[in-house]
Structure formats: structure tokens, C-alpha cells
Write an enzyme that holds these catalytic residues in place. Structure first.
Site, PDB file in Angstrom:
ATOM      1  N   SER A  23       0.857  -1.177   0.000  1.00 50.06           N
ATOM      2  CA  SER A  23       0.000   0.000   0.000  1.00 50.06           C
ATOM      3  C   SER A  23       0.896   1.230   0.000  1.00 50.06           C
ATOM      4  CB  SER A  23      -0.883   0.001   1.237  1.00 50.06           C
ATOM      5  OG  SER A  23      -0.068   0.229   2.371  1.00 50.06           O
ATOM      6  N   LYS A  24       0.275   2.387  -0.023  1.00 56.08           N
ATOM      7  CA  LYS A  24       1.039   3.643  -0.029  1.00 56.08           C
ATOM      8  C   LYS A  24       2.062   3.678   1.102  1.00 56.08           C
ATOM      9  CE  LYS A  24      -0.831   7.408  -2.489  1.00 56.08           C
ATOM     10  NZ  LYS A  24      -2.189   7.681  -2.784  1.00 56.08           N
TER      11      LYS A  24
END
Ligand code: GLU
Length: 485
Positions: free
Chosen positions: A261-262
Site C-alpha cells: 500500500s502507499k
């Protein structure tokens, strides 16, 4: 050309002929992230390894979510990573008529059909499936009513998918994977407004572009089982639609094993370039090693990568993104990078436009800055002292270093250095050591205040390099600013 033989059990083996054609097919709904960049790299390497072609297709059929900035970011990032594609990029949205043509041909030949199920009827089927706790697999009642074409009512075109038997894919990464046809449904090929679905568009474009090898994330493995019946239907109709070779590569996970994810670094490639100051060859090398290996080799040049890359070396389990490793690799690439190139990259990061003289100084400083830098940010920070204006603003550590006895030592240094005939590192070192000896202190006790006076900081490249880079006049001036005679 590619030869395809149909085996009796319904599986096919595709023998790649002389030319390998791979493609990268991003949907421009976001920036090119790390996973996409790796898929592109693997496709690029596979094509280059085999002397084939690497194509780029922008899958922009989702007009609402595809944006021009995202397309630009993808093209810029691929170029930055050195992943050049052959020919012009193909825009999927421009090919909608061709996709529809294929769907109609399939209807004509009985491999697809017009389905007039209404929204309500579909909702009822969905509710029924839900009640039975089964996934909805549409086999429309219109499947066998092809003769009743009616232009006055809205319809979608559905694939007349095989209902029995199974499809096996000999995936180059996942191995042999089989799905029962009963588990698949009559997927929609054309929507009621006549636009093609993603499943149809991918298959038609891959065929028309002559793609022989589909290398992509394993989140698309399920799609392969939906796409193959379309390919096989078209092959039955007109021939020349061989199964592609599939290689579904495991996704990248974060360092904690969770989906990337980010938070883990799943940001656009441009972020690595702009915000983190990475070199493209370092990112390429890191991505290559993420899921593919060649013994214990860590540093793999582009040439070696092209020579060695194969699908057999791609692992089956998801790899973990390790930012520390990437940073370390980047540092290694910085150390061997060309000084002039680095100076140009650092110059772009300064908050002013350097004069020719400053630019030249920057070039000369790289050799002493490189050993301590993990990225271009470090280089730019490290070089900042070169351009500070007198009197230097001292940070807290530096202020402490130029207090107490230091100003007097600095005065001695000033006198000794001022007397030097030649301003080279060797003479500078001899002079500084002499001052320390005469004062009866260790070299560090002289070098630390000197460093602080010259740079305004506690850390810097080697002190003699600093003196040499700054030159006589500037060095003596900076020392004078902090000394007490
Ligand atoms: N456009 C798809 C994606 O960005 C890839 C399609 C494919 O590789 O077949 O996930």
C-alpha cells in the site's frame, strides 16, 4: 510466427517462433507504481533477451477514470527507467470499433449471442444465487435463442462460454493451473451501449498487436481463464489466434507481508525520482531482484540483466518490498555514477540556478560527497555548504564546536593556512596537522572547529577536500569569521 497445436484434452501448447512480442498494458487511472514498473521491466527484459519487441498499450477504456496526467506520468516514468517501447503506444480507447467488430463476428458464428436480459431479470438471478450462497454465473436464456435478434430492444453481447470440460493454462510462473468451465460464465463482450468490455478489448488488442507472451501480475490469472475462450472462439472462426504464453508474476507485498500500500512505498515511480532522489538504474536493479534472481548477485547491470533474464527465474511467492535494501542499492549506484551526471542532477535540486563557476565546483565536489550519499538528496544537502554566504549561519552543533578554545585554534589555523604557497590537499593536511601538534591537541580537536567554521555543520566530506573545494580566499574568509586573534 507462432505455431499452435490443440491437444485432445483442450489444452494447447504454444511454441514461440522466431519473434517474441511482449507488452505492458497499464490502465492510466493512477501513476505508474512500483508493481507496474516491475511488470514493465520484466516484459522489457524478456523481449530484449529474445531480440523481440516490447509494446506499450494504454488501457484507457475507462474514460471516466483515465486521465491525461496519469498517461503522461506512465510515459515519463517508463522513459526514465530506460524501458523504451517499440513503435507508438497503442491507445485502447481508439480501437473500440475493432473490438465490436470481433464481438459481432463471434455472434455471426455462434460463439457469442445477443442477450436481452433486463436489469430486473439479472437482479432476480443475482438474488437467487445469493440465496443459494452461490456465485452468480450467468448462462442467459438467450444463449440458444440467437435467431430471435431484435434491434428494438437493448441487449448486451455475451460469450457463449463452454459449459463442460476444463481449461488448463501452463503458466510459466504459476505452473499448470486448471479451471472447470462450469465455474466460468457467459461474460459480457459488448455492453448495451455497444462499448467493449475489458476482457474483449485485451484479447483483441493482444492478437492484433501480435503479442506472443503475456507477462503480468497474478491478479490477472483469473482473467486469463475468461480471455482464453474468446481467443479460442476466434481461432475456431478464422484461425491465426494462438494462445499466448502466460506468465503471471506474484504481486509485491510490503515489508510486513501485507499487500503493498502507499504506506509501504506503493507510490508513483516519479516519487522515487523526485522526492527520494533515486537513480533509475538503482530502481531497475532493485525491481529486477524483487521476484527474480540470478544466484546471489545483487548488483546486476542492464547488459547482464538482458543476457540473464528468463521467466524460469521468477519466484512463485510474493516478494517483500524492502526500502532499506533499495536505499542501500541506490547508494552503491551513486558511488559508481559519473560525477558530471550527478552534478547535473544535483544542480536541478538547488533552490537557485548555479553560475558556470558554481556548476563546475559542484562537479568537482561529487567525488568527496559520493561516499556518504544514499541518494541525490544527500548529495544536494552535502553540497549545500559550497554555496552558503558569509558569514555562515551555524547550526546548533556547529555553534558549540566554534566556542570555548576553538576561536583561538582557528586563528592559528588561519595563520598557518594563509602562509601556504600551494592550496592542495597534501599541503593543507600537513599544515593542519602541524597546528594540532604545536597546540598539543589531537587532530580532531582542530579539525572539528575547522569543519564547523567552513561548513556551518558538524558533518561534511573530508576536511581537506572541503578546504580544497572552497579554495583559499573563501576558506580563509570563513575561518576568519569565527576566529578570535
Ligand atoms: N490494464 C491492466 C492493468 O493495468 C493490465 C491488463 C493486462 O496486462 O492484461 O492491470
Amino acid at each position: 510466427m507462432t505455431e499452435t497445436t490443440a491437444a485432445t484434452d483442450g489444452t494447447r501448447t504454444t511454441t514461440p517462433g522466431t519473434e517474441v512480442v511482449t507488452r505492458f498494458a497499464p490502465s492510466p487511472t493512477g501513476f505508474l507504481h512500483i508493481g507496474g514498473a516491475r511488470t514493465a521491466l520484466f516484459n522489457w527484459l524478456y523481449a530484449r533477451h529474445h531480440g523481440g519487441r516490447f509494446l506499450l498499450r494504454i488501457e484507457d477504456t475507462d474514460r471516466a477514470r483515465s486521465t491525461q496526467p496519469a498517461i503522461d506520468a506512465i510515459l515519463t516514468s517508463l522513459r526514465w527507467l530506460g524501458l523504451d517501447w517499440d513503435g507508438d503506444e497503442v491507445y485502447q480507447s481508439a480501437r473500440a470499433d475493432r473490438h465490436a467488430e470481433v464481438a459481432h463476428r463471434m455472434v455471426e458464428h455462434g460463439h457469442a449471442y445477443r442477450c436481452y436480459l433486463t436489469t430486473e431479470e439479472l437482479a432476480a438471478m443475482r438474488a437467487e444465487a445469493e440465496a443459494a450462497k452461490k456465485p452468480l454465473r450467468v448462462r442467459s436464456p438467450w444463449r440458444d435463442k440467437a435467431a430471435e435478434a431484435d434491434d428494438s430492444r437493448p441487449f448486451v453481447v455475451r460469450l457463449k462460454a463452454p459449459t463442460d470440460g476444463a481449461v488448463t493454462i501452463e503458466d510459466r510462473v504459476q505452473g499448470s493451473v486448471t479451471v472447470q468451465n462450469a465455474e466460468l460464465d457467459d461474460l459480457v463482450l459488448l455492453r448495451s451501449d455497444g462499448t467493449p468490455t475489458y476482457m474483449l478489448a485485451v484479447v483483441v488488442d493482444d492478437h492484433d498487436m501480435g503479442v506472443t507472451h503475456v507477462i503480468r501480475g497474478d491478479d490477472h490469472l483469473n482473467n486469463a481463464f475468461r480471455q482464453l475462450p474468446i481467443i479460442r472462439a476466434m481461432d475456431a472462426i478464422e484461425g491465426g489466434w494462438p494462445d499466448p504464453v502466460y506468465a503471471h508474476i506474484p504481486l509485491i507485498h510490503g515489508s510486513d507481508g501485507a499487500k503493498l500500500s502507499k504506506r509501504h512505498g506503493a507510490v508513483g515511480v516519479e516519487y522515487y525520482r523526485d522526492e527520494l532522489g533515486m537513480l533509475p538504474e538503482a530502481l531497475d536493479n532493485y525491481l529486477l531482484r524483487l521476484g527474480w534472481g540470478h544466484g546471489d548477485d545483487e548488483i546486476i547491470s542492464r547488459t547482464q540483466a538482458v543476457e540473464w533474464f528468463d521467466l524460469a527465474g521468477v519466484g512463485k511467492s510474493p516478494s517483500r518490498f524492502d526500502f532499506k535494501k533499495l536505499e542501500n542499492l541506490n547508494g552503491q549506484y551513486i558511488r559508481v555514477a559519473d560525477d558530471e551526471r550527478l552534478a547535473t542532477l544535483v544542480a536541478d535540486r538547488l533552490d537557485f540556478v548555479p553560475t558556470d563557476e558554481q556548476r563546475e565546483l559542484l562537479g568537482r565536489s561529487m567525488a568527496s560527497l559520493k561516499p556518504r550519499a544514499a541518494d541525490l538528496l544527500d548529495l544536494a544537502n552535502g553540497a549545500a555548504f559550497l554555496f552558503r554566504k558569509r558569514p555562515l549561519e551555524m547550526d546548533r552543533d556547529a555553534t558549540a564546536l566554534v566556542s570555548g578554545e576553538a576561536p583561538k585554534l582557528l586563528a592559528r589555523l588561519h595563520a598557518a593556512l594563509d602562509a601556504l604557497e600551494s592550496w592542495d590537499t597534501e599541503s593543507l593536511e600537513t599544515a593542519v596537522r602541524q597546528v594540532a601538534d604545536d597546540a598539543g591537541v589531537k587532530l580532531g580537536q582542530v579539525a572539528q572547529p575547522l569543519r564547523a567554521a567552513l561548513t556551518g555543520r558538524k558533518t561534511s566530506p573530508g576536511i581537506f577536500d572541503v578546504l580544497e573545494l572552497l579554495g583559499r580566499e573563501e576558506s580563509l574568509g570563513r575561518i576568519a569569521d569565527q576566529m578570535i586573534v
